[in-house]
Design a protein around this motif. Structure first.
Motif, PDB file in Angstrom:
ATOM      1  N   GLY A  87      97.898 -47.057  17.133  1.00  0.00           N
ATOM      2  CA  GLY A  87      96.866 -46.611  18.324  1.00  0.00           C
ATOM      3  C   GLY A  87      97.641 -46.403  19.551  1.00  0.00           C
ATOM      4  N   PRO A  89      94.068 -44.241  19.564  1.00  0.00           N
ATOM      5  CA  PRO A  89      93.583 -43.075  18.869  1.00  0.00           C
ATOM      6  C   PRO A  89      93.603 -41.653  19.606  1.00  0.00           C
ATOM      7  N   ASP A  90      94.353 -40.564  18.949  1.00  0.00           N
ATOM      8  CA  ASP A  90      94.411 -39.553  20.025  1.00  0.00           C
ATOM      9  C   ASP A  90      94.034 -38.232  19.383  1.00  0.00           C
ATOM     10  N   PRO A  91      92.797 -38.076  18.889  1.00  0.00           N
ATOM     11  CA  PRO A  91      91.786 -39.011  18.792  1.00  0.00           C
ATOM     12  C   PRO A  91      92.045 -39.653  17.348  1.00  0.00           C
ATOM     13  N   TYR A  92      92.680 -39.380  16.601  1.00  0.00           N
ATOM     14  CA  TYR A  92      93.067 -40.067  15.231  1.00  0.00           C
ATOM     15  C   TYR A  92      93.793 -41.250  15.305  1.00  0.00           C
ATOM     16  N   GLY A  95      91.857 -47.981  16.560  1.00  0.00           N
ATOM     17  CA  GLY A  95      91.387 -48.086  17.946  1.00  0.00           C
ATOM     18  C   GLY A  95      90.747 -49.504  17.828  1.00  0.00           C
ATOM     19  N   THR A 101      87.586 -41.459  25.345  1.00  0.00           N
ATOM     20  CA  THR A 101      88.661 -41.828  26.668  1.00  0.00           C
ATOM     21  C   THR A 101      87.976 -41.814  27.791  1.00  0.00           C
ATOM     22  N   TYR A 321      84.437 -34.436  23.662  1.00  0.00           N
ATOM     23  CA  TYR A 321      85.380 -35.280  23.811  1.00  0.00           C
ATOM     24  C   TYR A 321      85.493 -35.589  25.607  1.00  0.00           C
TER      25      TYR A 321
END
Ligand code: GA4
Length: 341
Positions: A87, A89-92, A95, A101, A321
Motif C-alpha cells: 500500500g 492503494p494507487d488505487p489498487y 489499504g 485520497t 476519484y
C-alpha cells in the motif's frame, strides 16, 4: 453525571450517528432465484424500486467463496508493517482505514485488485502472501465465477427491460478490456465499542461510509457477520441480514445512466461490530475505460428526454476519484433542463 469519553482510537472519524429505523414501505430484501422462470421480471422490479437484491441458486460453489475468504484472511493476519508494503492503494493494492485520497476513513482494511489487463495491480500484492500462487489462483477463479454470474444477471436484466439485444449490458463486462475490480474488505471487530458507548452516545462505528458504487453493477458476498445497510428511496436505512451462501447485487451509477434513471444506484454503507469481524468480497463490473455511456435510446419513449449527458467510463471514474465518498457524483452529469433548449 456520567461523562463518557470515547476510547482513544475511536475518534469522531469513526463514530457517527447512523440511525436505522424499520421502514413501513420495506417488506424485506428482494430475493431472486437465478433459475426461476420469472427471474428477469423480479430483477427489473428490484432494480427499479430498491436498486438491490439478493441472488440465490447462483451456481457458484460455497467452497470457492470460502477458499478465497481463507486466503484473504491469511494475508490480513500478517503484521501491519508487512501488509503496508502493498500500500497505500494507487488505487489498487492494500489499504487500511483510508478510503480513496480525499480524507474518507473507515474501520476496515482492504485489498483492491483490477481485472483490467491494461492496468496493473501491484505485483507485491500476491508476493506478500505466504502462498502467492494459491492466493493468485483463488482471486482469479473467484473473479471468473462471479463475472459469469454477473454477466448472466445483466443479460436477464436486458431481457427483462425488453431492449432488443439482451447483451447490451453484459457485453460491457465481458469485453476483455472491461475495467472491473475485486475488493476484499475486512472490518475488524472493535471491542472498545462497548454496548454502553453505542447506547449512551447513540453513535455507531462506521466501517465504510455511505456511497453509491460508480460502476455498472456490484456483486457482494460476505461472511455471516452483519453490518451492511442500504438506503431506501424514502431515505430510511435498513440492515441487510447476512447470508454467506448468497450474492447481493447492487445497481451502480452507470446502470442508472444507461436506464435513464429507471434503475436506481443504491446508496449503502457498512457499520462495524464490537464482537465479530466482517469479511466481504465485492466484484465491481465496469466497462472498458473508453466506452461511451448514455441513456439507451431503445429504452426511451419518443418524448422522453435524456437525464444524463453522454460520458466515458474514464471520465466518470476520474470524477469519482476526485470526489468524497458520500458525494452525489451522478449530479455532475445531469443534463440541466436549460441545456436541452
Ligand atoms: C466505491 C466503490 C468501490 O469500492 C471503489 C471505491 C473507490 C476506492 O475505494 O478507491 C472510491 C469509491 C469507490 C467512490 C469515490 C472515490 C473512489 C473511494 C472514493 C472516495 C473501488 C470505486 O470504484 O469507487
Amino acid at each position: 453525571m456520567v461523562v463518557l469519553s470515547h476510547p482513544a482510537a475511536l475518534n469522531e472519524l469513526f463514530l457517527v450517528k447512523a440511525s436505522c429505523k424499520p421502514s413501513s414501505m420495506f417488506t424485506g430484501v428482494p430475493v431472486v432465484d437465478l433459475a426461476h422462470p420469472e427471474a428477469k421480471t423480479l430483477m427489473v422490479e428490484a432494480c427499479q424500486h430498491v436498486g438491490f437484491f439478493k441472488l440465490v441458486n447462483h451456481g457458484v460453489p460455497l467452497e470457492l467463496m470460502t477458499s478465497l475468504e481463507n486466503e484473504a484472511l491469511k494475508f490480513f493476519v500478517q503484521p501491519q508493517f508487512h501488509k503496508d508494503k502493498a500500500g497505500p492503494p494507487d488505487p489498487y493494492g492494500y489499504g487500511s482505514k483510508r478510503i480513496g485520497t480525499n480524507g474518507d476513513m473507515g474501520w476496515l482494511e482492504y485489498l483492491l485488485f483490477t481485472t483490467n489487463p491494461e492496468v496493473v495491480s501491484p505485483k507485491t500484492l500476491f508476493l506478500l502472501h505466504q502462498n502467492p500462487q494459491s492466493f493468485r489462483s483463488g482471486v482469479e477463479e473467484y473473479t471468473r465465477a462471479v463475472k459469469k454470474v454477473c454477466s448472466e444477471v445483466l443479460e436477464l436484466m436486458g431481457d427483462g427491460l425488453g431492449i432488443g439485444s439482451r447483451e447490451v449490458f453484459s457485453r460491457l463486462i465481458r469485453d476483455e478490456r472491461s475495467d472491473s475490480c475485486l475488493r476484499i474488505n475486512r472490518y475488524p471487530a472493535c471491542p472498545e465499542l462497548s454496548v454502553e458507548v453505542e447506547a449512551l452516545s447513540g453513535r455507531n462505528l462506521i466501517g465504510f461510509g455511505e456511497h453509491t458504487d460508480p460502476q455498472i453493477i456490484s456483486v457482494l458476498r460476505s461472511n455471516n457477520t452483519s453490518g451492511l445497510q442500504i438506503c431506501l428511496q424514502d431515505g430510511t436505512w435498513v440492515s441487510i441480514p447476512p447470508d454467506h451462501t448468497s450474492f447481493f447485487l447492487g445497481v451502480g451509477d452507470l446502470l442508472q445512466v444507461m436506464t435513464n434513471g429507471r434503475f436506481k444506484s443504491v446508496k449503502h454503507r457498512v457499520l462495524a461490530d464490537s464482537s465479530m469481524s466482517r469479511l466481504s468480497m465485492i466484484y465491481f463490473g465496469g466497462p472498458p475505460l473508453n466506452e461511451k455511456i448514455a441513456p439507451l435510446p431503445s429504452l426511451m419513449s419518443s418524448e422522453e428526454e435524456s437525464l444524463y449527458r453522454e460520458l466515458t467510463w474514464r471520465e466518470y471514474k476520474s470524477a469519482a476519484y476526485k470526489s468524497r465518498l458520500s458525494d452525489n457524483r451522478l449530479s455532475l452529469f445531469h443534463k440541466s433542463p436549460t441545456a436541452t433548449h
